[in-house]
Design an enzyme around this catalytic site. Structure first.
Site, PDB file in Angstrom:
ATOM      1  N   ILE A 142       0.822  -1.215   0.000  1.00  0.00           N
ATOM      2  CA  ILE A 142       0.000   0.000   0.000  1.00  0.00           C
ATOM      3  C   ILE A 142       0.856   1.265   0.000  1.00  0.00           C
ATOM      4  O   ILE A 142       0.458   2.287  -0.572  1.00  0.00           O
ATOM      5  CB  ILE A 142      -1.018  -0.007   1.170  1.00  0.00           C
ATOM      6  CG1 ILE A 142      -2.140   0.980   0.898  1.00  0.00           C
ATOM      7  CG2 ILE A 142      -0.359   0.283   2.500  1.00  0.00           C
ATOM      8  CD1 ILE A 142      -2.950   0.689  -0.335  1.00  0.00           C
ATOM      9  N   SER A 189      12.048   0.802   6.674  1.00  0.00           N
ATOM     10  CA  SER A 189      11.568  -0.497   6.238  1.00  0.00           C
ATOM     11  C   SER A 189      12.749  -1.455   6.281  1.00  0.00           C
ATOM     12  O   SER A 189      13.890  -1.028   6.090  1.00  0.00           O
ATOM     13  CB  SER A 189      11.028  -0.369   4.801  1.00  0.00           C
ATOM     14  OG  SER A 189      10.038  -1.319   4.537  1.00  0.00           O
ATOM     15  N   LYS A 228      -5.407   1.855   7.842  1.00  0.00           N
ATOM     16  CA  LYS A 228      -6.494   1.093   8.453  1.00  0.00           C
ATOM     17  C   LYS A 228      -6.085  -0.373   8.567  1.00  0.00           C
ATOM     18  O   LYS A 228      -5.318  -0.836   7.728  1.00  0.00           O
ATOM     19  CB  LYS A 228      -7.804   1.226   7.670  1.00  0.00           C
ATOM     20  CG  LYS A 228      -7.722   0.974   6.178  1.00  0.00           C
ATOM     21  CD  LYS A 228      -7.509  -0.343   5.556  1.00  0.00           C
ATOM     22  CE  LYS A 228      -8.110  -1.611   5.976  1.00  0.00           C
ATOM     23  NZ  LYS A 228      -7.850  -2.702   4.978  1.00  0.00           N
ATOM     24  N   ASP A 260     -10.187  -7.683   6.883  1.00  0.00           N
ATOM     25  CA  ASP A 260      -9.250  -6.658   6.398  1.00  0.00           C
ATOM     26  C   ASP A 260      -9.907  -5.845   5.284  1.00  0.00           C
ATOM     27  O   ASP A 260      -9.962  -4.618   5.372  1.00  0.00           O
ATOM     28  CB  ASP A 260      -7.928  -7.289   5.933  1.00  0.00           C
ATOM     29  CG  ASP A 260      -6.995  -6.242   5.346  1.00  0.00           C
ATOM     30  OD1 ASP A 260      -6.274  -5.596   6.109  1.00  0.00           O
ATOM     31  OD2 ASP A 260      -7.036  -6.038   4.109  1.00  0.00           O
TER      32      ASP A 260
HETATM   33  P1  NAP Z   1       2.450  -5.551   3.280  1.00  0.00           P
HETATM   34  O1  NAP Z   1       2.915  -5.096   1.940  1.00  0.00           O
HETATM   35  O2  NAP Z   1       2.387  -7.012   3.539  1.00  0.00           O
HETATM   36  O3  NAP Z   1       3.332  -4.922   4.453  1.00  0.00           O
HETATM   37  C1  NAP Z   1       3.750  -3.585   4.480  1.00  0.00           C
HETATM   38  C2  NAP Z   1       5.165  -3.509   5.010  1.00  0.00           C
HETATM   39  O4  NAP Z   1       5.168  -3.618   6.422  1.00  0.00           O
HETATM   40  C3  NAP Z   1       6.042  -4.627   4.539  1.00  0.00           C
HETATM   41  O5  NAP Z   1       6.577  -4.340   3.280  1.00  0.00           O
HETATM   42  C4  NAP Z   1       7.082  -4.726   5.621  1.00  0.00           C
HETATM   43  O6  NAP Z   1       8.194  -3.963   5.256  1.00  0.00           O
HETATM   44  C5  NAP Z   1       6.415  -4.149   6.832  1.00  0.00           C
HETATM   45  N1  NAP Z   1       6.160  -5.206   7.823  1.00  0.00           N
HETATM   46  C6  NAP Z   1       5.435  -6.327   7.671  1.00  0.00           C
HETATM   47  N2  NAP Z   1       5.426  -7.037   8.812  1.00  0.00           N
HETATM   48  C7  NAP Z   1       6.165  -6.356   9.693  1.00  0.00           C
HETATM   49  C8  NAP Z   1       6.549  -6.581  11.028  1.00  0.00           C
HETATM   50  N3  NAP Z   1       6.139  -7.661  11.699  1.00  0.00           N
HETATM   51  N4  NAP Z   1       7.324  -5.667  11.635  1.00  0.00           N
HETATM   52  C9  NAP Z   1       7.722  -4.572  10.982  1.00  0.00           C
HETATM   53  N5  NAP Z   1       7.402  -4.311   9.693  1.00  0.00           N
HETATM   54  C10 NAP Z   1       6.636  -5.197   9.066  1.00  0.00           C
HETATM   55  O7  NAP Z   1       1.034  -4.946   3.622  1.00  0.00           O
HETATM   56  P2  NAP Z   1       0.133  -3.891   2.829  1.00  0.00           P
HETATM   57  O8  NAP Z   1      -0.723  -4.623   1.867  1.00  0.00           O
HETATM   58  O9  NAP Z   1       0.929  -2.755   2.343  1.00  0.00           O
HETATM   59  O10 NAP Z   1      -0.839  -3.465   4.036  1.00  0.00           O
HETATM   60  C11 NAP Z   1      -0.373  -2.659   5.097  1.00  0.00           C
HETATM   61  C12 NAP Z   1      -1.589  -2.012   5.742  1.00  0.00           C
HETATM   62  O11 NAP Z   1      -2.272  -1.242   4.748  1.00  0.00           O
HETATM   63  C13 NAP Z   1      -2.603  -3.022   6.278  1.00  0.00           C
HETATM   64  O12 NAP Z   1      -3.136  -2.582   7.501  1.00  0.00           O
HETATM   65  C14 NAP Z   1      -3.688  -3.056   5.205  1.00  0.00           C
HETATM   66  O13 NAP Z   1      -4.949  -3.341   5.742  1.00  0.00           O
HETATM   67  C15 NAP Z   1      -3.617  -1.628   4.690  1.00  0.00           C
HETATM   68  N6  NAP Z   1      -4.101  -1.512   3.305  1.00  0.00           N
HETATM   69  C16 NAP Z   1      -3.672  -2.379   2.346  1.00  0.00           C
HETATM   70  C17 NAP Z   1      -4.201  -2.295   1.061  1.00  0.00           C
HETATM   71  C18 NAP Z   1      -3.754  -3.235  -0.037  1.00  0.00           C
HETATM   72  O14 NAP Z   1      -4.311  -3.181  -1.127  1.00  0.00           O
HETATM   73  N7  NAP Z   1      -2.781  -4.099   0.169  1.00  0.00           N
HETATM   74  C19 NAP Z   1      -5.147  -1.323   0.765  1.00  0.00           C
HETATM   75  C20 NAP Z   1      -5.512  -0.410   1.744  1.00  0.00           C
HETATM   76  C21 NAP Z   1      -4.985  -0.523   3.015  1.00  0.00           C
HETATM   77  P3  NAP Z   1       9.678  -4.475   5.551  1.00  0.00           P
HETATM   78  O15 NAP Z   1       9.657  -5.988   5.535  1.00  0.00           O
HETATM   79  O16 NAP Z   1      10.485  -3.885   4.466  1.00  0.00           O
HETATM   80  O17 NAP Z   1      10.002  -3.932   6.904  1.00  0.00           O
END
Ligand code: NAP
Length: 307
Positions: free
Chosen positions: A11, A33, A87, A165
């Site tokens: 995101i 990150s 969120k 989610d």
């Molecule tokens: P993601 O790509 O799986 O994770 C985002 C980043 O968080 C990862 O690249 C990672 O970066 C870091 N991370 C993951 N686990 C971690 C941990 N245990 N400790 C520290 N850093 C960690 O997730 P995402 O899809 O972007 O979603 C993130 C948030 O945005 C969620 O709450 C989701 O509901 C919300 N969101 C997502 C979307 C969507 O389409 N995906 C849309 C709207 C909102 P590093 O490994 O580089 O540290």
């Protein structure tokens, strides 16, 4: 204002980086990150180091999954930074309340964002429903988890919310557009036998005027997603589709109200206003409905899930 993005994943790259780049209010000058970076922006893999070295970065936007988010938010606030939360704002209600209190104590702004509330047609839907008598409201939120969260195991780990989610996006719209508050009265949650969060759910809500309010969530819907809310009222049928991007009343397409376009540009615009005015916004009602579903929901075992 200088801003840091934390958690450079899906995101952050898809939405936050372009929204910040297009905004006159913000300059992205740091990322934190473990793996991700943004070209041309100073990258840290140690959050405390960034907070210590970059005092000019007054605002931190957290794009991590919900479970690790609290600890980052807590440290940012304690270091006197304003905080913007993706969120859901946390993995539990209690930690969100704790963050809100901490932000008040440190006199910084905190913003629990709900991007779906910023979808184009949500304000028009809210305006139309304001003086109507609701008879029935049906949320249908069905998508393919393999398409929208490819390989993201955290969504199936405790605290990752599972199908809530995306479902919480529907709840963030519901709690925005309905003039009367609803509360959950029952739910059925389908947990794959090898996972810790539900992959499908159906929920029922009490409405103060007796309207029938239900929500159907499914993460195994192949093909195009369905993100719709249908509201049957005494004065016609409202249909909000595409996650709030399309609106019709009795089959006639409606225009958006004027304003800035795009969900994330609107979120960053609002964050700029909060910081400038010393305000905070922490509406937890969508997360409260999810918590209620986990409290009250009947659990059903579903087939094992594999990516
Ligand atoms: P993601 O790509 O799986 O994770 C985002 C980043 O968080 C990862 O690249 C990672 O970066 C870091 N991370 C993951 N686990 C971690 C941990 N245990 N400790 C520290 N850093 C960690 O997730 P995402 O899809 O972007 O979603 C993130 C948030 O945005 C969620 O709450 C989701 O509901 C919300 N969101 C997502 C979307 C969507 O389409 N995906 C849309 C709207 C909102 P590093 O490994 O580089 O540290």
């Amino acid at each position: 204002m200088e801003i840091a993005l934390v958690g450079i994943g899906k995101i952050a790259v898809d939405q936050h980086v372009p929204a910040i780049a297009a905004s006159p209010d913000w300059e992205l000058t740091a990322t934190v990150s473990r793996h991700g970076t943004v070209p041309g922006v100073m990258a840290y893999d140690d959050f405390d180091q960034m907070l210590a070295e970059r005092s000019e970065v007054r605002v931190v936007s957290l794009c991590l999954p919900p479970v690790p988010r609290f600890d980052y938010a807590r440290r940012a606030i304690a270091a006197g930074r304003h905080v913007m939360l993706e969120k859901p704002p946390g993995a539990t209600l209690s930690e969100c309340h704790a963050l809100e209190a901490l932000a008040r104590r440190h006199r910084v702004s905190i913003y629990a964002t709900w991007h779906s509330r910023q979808a184009d047609k949500v304000p028009a839907a809210k305006a139309w429903l304001k003086d109507k008598r609701l008879e029935r409201l049906t949320i249908t939120w069905r998508e393919d988890v393999r398409q929208w969260h490819p390989g993201q195991d955290w969504v199936f780990e405790a605290g990752g919310l599972g199908v809530f989610d995306p479902g919480i996006n529907a709840l963030s719209i519901l709690t925005e557009i309905l003039p009367d508050p609803v509360h959950l009265t029952g739910a059925e949650l389908h947990f794959p036998e090898n996972r810790e969060t539900p992959i499908a759910a159906s929920c029922r809500f009490h409405h103060p005027q007796g309207a029938e309010v239900t929500m159907d969530l499914d993460w195994l819907e192949p093909g195009a997603p369905t993100w719709s809310i249908e509201a049957v009222t005494d004065a016609g049928v409202l249909l909000l589709e595409q996650g709030g991007g399309a609106l019709s009343i009795d089959g006639v397409a409606q225009e958006a109200l004027p304003g800035l376009s795009g969900e994330y540009p609107r979120l960053y615009d609002q964050m700029a206003k909060l910081v400038k005015t010393g305000g905070s916004e922490m509406d937890l009602s969508p997360l409260r409905h999810v918590a209620d579903a986990f409290l009250l929901g009947r659990r059903v075992t579903a087939p094992a899930f594999a990516w």
